[in-house]
Design a protein around this motif. Sequence first.
Motif, PDB file in Angstrom:
ATOM      1  N   ARG A   1       5.544  19.221 -19.518  1.00 26.22           N
ATOM      2  CA  ARG A   1       5.485  17.814 -19.073  1.00 26.22           C
ATOM      3  C   ARG A   1       4.603  17.840 -17.688  1.00 26.22           C
ATOM      4  N   LYS A   2       3.574  16.862 -17.653  1.00 26.67           N
ATOM      5  CA  LYS A   2       2.731  16.692 -16.426  1.00 26.67           C
ATOM      6  C   LYS A   2       3.615  16.412 -15.215  1.00 26.67           C
ATOM      7  N   GLU A   3       3.229  16.640 -14.175  1.00 28.94           N
ATOM      8  CA  GLU A   3       3.882  16.206 -12.871  1.00 28.94           C
ATOM      9  C   GLU A   3       4.048  14.700 -12.839  1.00 28.94           C
ATOM     10  N   VAL A   4       2.756  14.163 -12.898  1.00 27.15           N
ATOM     11  CA  VAL A   4       2.592  12.845 -12.914  1.00 27.15           C
ATOM     12  C   VAL A   4       1.787  12.268 -14.130  1.00 27.15           C
ATOM     13  N   GLU A   5       2.388  11.222 -14.798  1.00 29.08           N
ATOM     14  CA  GLU A   5       1.858  10.831 -16.031  1.00 29.08           C
ATOM     15  C   GLU A   5       1.311   9.243 -15.760  1.00 29.08           C
ATOM     16  N   GLN A   6       0.206   9.168 -16.059  1.00 24.49           N
ATOM     17  CA  GLN A   6      -0.300   7.604 -16.138  1.00 24.49           C
ATOM     18  C   GLN A   6      -1.204   7.313 -17.442  1.00 24.49           C
ATOM     19  N   ASP A   7      -1.149   6.318 -17.705  1.00 18.80           N
ATOM     20  CA  ASP A   7      -1.933   5.723 -18.882  1.00 18.80           C
ATOM     21  C   ASP A   7      -3.419   5.586 -18.387  1.00 18.80           C
TER      22      ASP A   7
ATOM     23  N   VAL B   1      -1.935  -7.629 -14.311  1.00 19.96           N
ATOM     24  CA  VAL B   1      -1.968  -6.527 -15.056  1.00 19.96           C
ATOM     25  C   VAL B   1      -0.895  -5.543 -14.533  1.00 19.96           C
ATOM     26  N   ALA B   2      -0.425  -4.778 -15.480  1.00 22.76           N
ATOM     27  CA  ALA B   2       0.694  -3.618 -14.558  1.00 22.76           C
ATOM     28  C   ALA B   2       0.173  -2.360 -15.007  1.00 22.76           C
ATOM     29  N   PHE B   3       0.604  -1.562 -14.113  1.00 16.31           N
ATOM     30  CA  PHE B   3       0.170  -0.209 -14.510  1.00 16.31           C
ATOM     31  C   PHE B   3       1.669   0.693 -14.376  1.00 16.31           C
ATOM     32  N   ASN B   4       1.984   1.841 -15.411  1.00 18.49           N
ATOM     33  CA  ASN B   4       3.137   2.557 -14.991  1.00 18.49           C
ATOM     34  C   ASN B   4       2.562   3.868 -15.037  1.00 18.49           C
ATOM     35  N   CYS B   5       3.689   4.550 -14.379  1.00 17.47           N
ATOM     36  CA  CYS B   5       3.632   5.721 -13.879  1.00 17.47           C
ATOM     37  C   CYS B   5       4.991   6.541 -13.970  1.00 17.47           C
ATOM     38  N   THR B   6       5.107   7.661 -14.642  1.00 20.36           N
ATOM     39  CA  THR B   6       6.167   8.589 -14.603  1.00 20.36           C
ATOM     40  C   THR B   6       5.951   9.957 -13.796  1.00 20.36           C
ATOM     41  N   TYR B   7       6.834  10.278 -13.312  1.00 20.22           N
ATOM     42  CA  TYR B   7       6.858  11.670 -12.403  1.00 20.22           C
ATOM     43  C   TYR B   7       7.882  12.364 -12.809  1.00 20.22           C
TER      44      TYR B   7
END
Lengths: 114, 118
Positions: free
Chosen positions: A1-7, A19-25
């Motif tokens: 799994r990447k440390e930080v994932e963004q679309d 507009v909305a951006f999501n990010c998981t860490y």
Amino acid sequence: RKEVEQDPGPFNVPEGATVAFNCTYSNSASQSFFWYRQDCRKEPKLLMSVYSSGNEDGRFTAQLNRASQYISLLIRDSKLSDSATYLCVPDSNAGGTSYGKLTFGQGTILTVHP
Amino acid sequence: DVKVTQSSRYLVKRTGEKVFLECVQDMDHENMFWYRQDPGLGLRLIYFSYDVKMKEKGDIPEGYSVSREKKERFSLILESASTNQTSMYLCASSFLAGGPGSSYNEQFFGPGTRLTVL
């Protein structure tokens, strides 16, 4: 799994859109979170810091969900000048002293058109 | 205003040359960082320093070294430049975090050096 994932996008929206951006860490020890903005061929610059559950700065709202390790950025009433790459940046806290290291996501590209 | 400056905006070097990239900050920051940024790979940390003469490897230190003789100056050295080191190099600085459990501080970036190795 990447440390930080963004679309990575690109997101193409008309002026005035929301507009909305999501990010998981992945680092559950991260305590500080930032959104940076990077214009084409320029350096990244801080857009917002996110220290608690979230905060708002004008048209920009950042939300943090520590349980889900998820951060979001909402931009309301988009302007042409909002066109840029948005980087999600949690800190690299490893439980000790990490000397201020941050982990930069690859970014989400936003293009706002007339 | 915090200012981070880098010695060159554009640089062209030949394979095998020794390359020096200089970074200077004027805000008395303890931490300084060197990143490279490549399309599709984002920002990757090469080296960082939290004090004069102190340095730590980042995620991709191979082929690079650094020097921090003064608090305001952090140099990145490519001992023998190779074509795969063609990239955008970004320097950043920040105040030292207050220790475990404290908030981290934002990093301020220089304008970047676009290095091409032929």
